[in-house]
Design a protein around this motif. Structure first.
Motif, PDB file in Angstrom:
ATOM      1  N   SER A  57       0.808  -1.226   0.000  1.00 29.98           N
ATOM      2  CA  SER A  57       0.000   0.000   0.000  1.00 29.98           C
ATOM      3  C   SER A  57       0.838   1.272   0.000  1.00 29.98           C
ATOM      4  CB  SER A  57      -0.966  -0.003   1.189  1.00 29.98           C
ATOM      5  OG  SER A  57      -0.253  -0.131   2.410  1.00 29.98           O
TER       6      SER A  57
ATOM      7  N   ALA B   6       0.899   3.965  -3.062  1.00 29.93           N
ATOM      8  CA  ALA B   6       0.481   5.343  -2.811  1.00 29.93           C
ATOM      9  C   ALA B   6       1.519   6.331  -3.329  1.00 29.93           C
ATOM     10  CB  ALA B   6       0.244   5.548  -1.319  1.00 29.93           C
TER      11      ALA B   6
ATOM     12  N   GLN C 198       1.134   4.977 -11.709  1.00 27.83           N
ATOM     13  CA  GLN C 198       0.199   3.883 -11.446  1.00 27.83           C
ATOM     14  C   GLN C 198       0.341   2.758 -12.451  1.00 27.83           C
ATOM     15  OE1 GLN C 198      -3.900   5.079 -10.891  1.00 27.83           O
ATOM     16  NE2 GLN C 198      -4.671   3.191 -11.811  1.00 27.83           N
TER      17      GLN C 198
ATOM     18  N   PRO D 282      -4.916   0.981  -6.227  1.00 24.59           N
ATOM     19  CA  PRO D 282      -4.963   2.441  -6.069  1.00 24.59           C
ATOM     20  C   PRO D 282      -6.355   2.955  -5.712  1.00 24.59           C
ATOM     21  CG  PRO D 282      -3.673   1.850  -8.007  1.00 24.59           C
ATOM     22  CD  PRO D 282      -4.330   0.583  -7.527  1.00 24.59           C
ATOM     23  N   TRP D 283      -7.391   2.374  -6.309  1.00 30.30           N
ATOM     24  CA  TRP D 283      -8.751   2.791  -5.976  1.00 30.30           C
ATOM     25  C   TRP D 283      -9.134   2.361  -4.563  1.00 30.30           C
ATOM     26  CZ3 TRP D 283      -7.150   1.714 -10.847  1.00 30.30           C
ATOM     27  CH2 TRP D 283      -7.430   2.675 -11.818  1.00 30.30           C
ATOM     28  N   CYS D 284      -8.657   1.201  -4.141  1.00 32.07           N
ATOM     29  CA  CYS D 284      -8.914   0.761  -2.766  1.00 32.07           C
ATOM     30  C   CYS D 284      -8.257   1.695  -1.757  1.00 32.07           C
ATOM     31  CB  CYS D 284      -8.413  -0.668  -2.567  1.00 32.07           C
ATOM     32  SG  CYS D 284      -9.370  -1.928  -3.445  1.00 32.07           S
ATOM     33  N   LEU D 285      -7.073   2.214  -2.099  1.00 29.34           N
ATOM     34  CA  LEU D 285      -6.420   3.191  -1.227  1.00 29.34           C
ATOM     35  C   LEU D 285      -7.260   4.458  -1.101  1.00 29.34           C
ATOM     36  CD1 LEU D 285      -2.738   2.785  -2.471  1.00 29.34           C
ATOM     37  CD2 LEU D 285      -3.573   2.244  -0.185  1.00 29.34           C
ATOM     38  N   ARG D 286      -7.843   4.888  -2.208  1.00 26.60           N
ATOM     39  CA  ARG D 286      -8.698   6.077  -2.159  1.00 26.60           C
ATOM     40  C   ARG D 286      -9.946   5.824  -1.328  1.00 26.60           C
ATOM     41  NH1 ARG D 286      -7.541   6.007  -8.012  1.00 26.60           N
ATOM     42  NH2 ARG D 286      -5.772   7.416  -8.396  1.00 26.60           N
TER      43      ARG D 286
ATOM     44  N   ASP E 241     -10.188   3.753   1.160  1.00 26.92           N
ATOM     45  CA  ASP E 241      -9.792   3.741   2.561  1.00 26.92           C
ATOM     46  C   ASP E 241      -9.593   5.159   3.080  1.00 26.92           C
ATOM     47  OD1 ASP E 241      -8.536   2.158   4.976  1.00 26.92           O
ATOM     48  OD2 ASP E 241      -7.113   3.756   4.476  1.00 26.92           O
ATOM     49  N   ALA E 242      -8.950   6.004   2.264  1.00 29.95           N
ATOM     50  CA  ALA E 242      -8.716   7.378   2.699  1.00 29.95           C
ATOM     51  C   ALA E 242     -10.026   8.123   2.941  1.00 29.95           C
ATOM     52  CB  ALA E 242      -7.876   8.115   1.653  1.00 29.95           C
ATOM     53  N   ARG E 243     -11.046   7.797   2.173  1.00 28.10           N
ATOM     54  CA  ARG E 243     -12.308   8.529   2.299  1.00 28.10           C
ATOM     55  C   ARG E 243     -13.256   7.907   3.324  1.00 28.10           C
ATOM     56  NH1 ARG E 243     -16.197  10.688  -2.634  1.00 28.10           N
ATOM     57  NH2 ARG E 243     -17.759  11.686  -1.290  1.00 28.10           N
TER      58      ARG E 243
END
Length: 427
Positions: free
Chosen positions: A73, A77, A85, A147-151, A153-155
């Motif tokens: 992760s 990021a 990416q 990358p979308w999963c990281l976004r 999680d951030a939100r």
């Protein structure tokens, strides 16, 4: 600037998961002989009902995805923030494609030799020599979405995990056609009795769950022995409720033992809770055991062997069966409960170990002579072309076995390997 040391705990978890898969596959393969000649293989789950419970331990794909997401992760990021990416995913795909080309080339050579000699053993093991490639397809897919999963999680934090659980549940409810509280109580039985239909989307949703959970763990959204114990309790209750509603016990895709894998069902999510809970609960003890120099070295060796061992371990069954035939060994040990069954299992595993060792040694010798630092392409169009070719090749081998699957897959995966590297790289 010195390179930061790798965290040995996630590496140890991934290495142990791969070993569980390898030994689990060997244990589950039951050779069947007639007049001293191999004619077929059975699966342990198809012959022993109690083996379904063992899959709650040996179905470690959720664990592997969970840990891989946590390990990757931060790097992903940074790459995404720097606009890299496509390069990141192309590098991951290339690292899978290159050794897979070698494996497929050997399968094609074996298929050609078998056609010329009328080989019998390859026909028995044909499908099993490629079936494990499904894992590469799944891993490539969920990691492409990292990358979308990281976004997410951030939100949304852990809300992203709960959202994926809700989607997976909704798909199982649609598959079951549940329209009343009584239908919900019998959800597992209804799901198991009906075609997957729209629930095939759970092939993506359910495998994204451990990835999303692994990111949350890495971000510190849950941690400690208390959270681990809570997840273990959640997993145990989840699985008991799943069984009570009629879901099959086994957590692998063997039709004779039920099917929680094709596509994955809500029951499989319970295994994810158990494994994530165990990771947290045993973390302090595991880190103490891994603190020494010798364990770190062993984990590094297992990490280096991981991909070759996963790719080639099923092939070891072919020469193991041949040697067992020639020496008259009891590789066909009957059924569970019969005298000598487990001794026969131990003998079969010993044969597979004996056969896989020289195979892995040769593969490593070949791979180490290649340039291991081939840079991946950073062009989106070529990454997509290479990805499509890789998916097509793996899917062909998975669907059609060695013949004709590997023959079709080899040029496709070779094309993928070529497309996914920078033109200045070497093979």
């Amino acid at each position: 600037m010195s390179t930061p040391q790798r965290d040995p705990y996630p590496d140890a978890l991934r290495a142990c998961a791969l070993l569980v898969v390898v030994f689990g596959h060997w244990i589950a393969t039951l050779p069947r002989l007639e007049d001293g000649r191999l004619v077929d293989t059975d699966h342990l789950l198809a012959t022993w009902d109690a083996a379904g419970l063992l899959t709650w331990v040996v179905q470690v794909v959720p664990l592997f995805v969970f840990v891989s997401a946590a390990v990757s992760s931060d790097g992903v990021a940074r790459r995404v923030a720097g606009g890299g990416q496509w390069n990141w995913w192309a590098a991951r795909a290339l690292s899978l494609a290159r050794p897979t080309v070698t494996y497929l080339a050997v399968l094609v050579a074996l298929a050609a030799a078998s056609l010329l000699s009328g080989g019998r053993l390859l026909g028995v093991f044909d499908q099993s020599l490629t079936i494990h490639l499904w894992f590469l397809l799944m891993l490539l897919t969920v990691q492409a979405l990292l990358p979308w999963c990281l976004r997410l999680d951030a939100r949304f934090g852990l809300g992203a995990v709960l959202g994926l659980v809700a989607v997976a549940a909704g798909l199982d409810l649609l598959r079951a056609g549940a329209s009343s509280p009584d239908d919900v109580r019998r959800l597992g039985a209804l799901v198991d009795a009906r075609p997957a239909g729209i629930a095939w989307l759970n092939m993506l949703v359910v495998w994204l769950l451990p990835q999303q959970l692994g990111i949350a763990w890495k971000r510190g959204r849950f941690r400690g022995a208390g959270a681990g114990a809570g997840l273990l309790v959640l997993g145990a209750v989840w699985l008991l409720l799943a069984l009570a509603s009629g879901y099959p016990v086994a957590m692998v895709g063997v039709a004779l033992a039920g099917n929680n894998m094709l596509p994955p069902t809500l029951a499989l999510v319970g295994v994810m809770w158990l494994q994530a809970g165990a990771v947290l609960l045993f973390e302090p003890l595991a880190r103490r055991l891994l603190a020494g120099h010798a364990p770190a070295r062993a984990i590094a060796v297992l990490g280096a062997l991981g991909m070759p061992l996963y790719l080639w371990h099923k092939l070891a069954e072919l020469p193991a069966a041949w040697l067992g035939e020639r020496l008259g060994l009891p590789i066909d040990a009957g059924l569970p409960g019969e005298p000598g069954f487990w001794a026969g299992r131990a003998g079969w595993i010993a044969l597979c170990l004996l056969m896989v060792a020289p195979v892995i040694a040769l593969v490593l010798r070949f791979e180490l002579r290649r340039d291991r630092d081939v840079p991946a392409v950073d062009d989106a169009r070529r990454a997509i072309v290479g990805g499509v070719a890789l998916y097509a090749g793996l899917a062909a081998a998975l669907a059609w076995g060695v013949w004709p699957g590997a023959v079709v897959a080899l040029p496709a995966v070779a094309l993928a390997s070529w497309q996914l590297r920078r033109r200045s790289g070497t093979g």
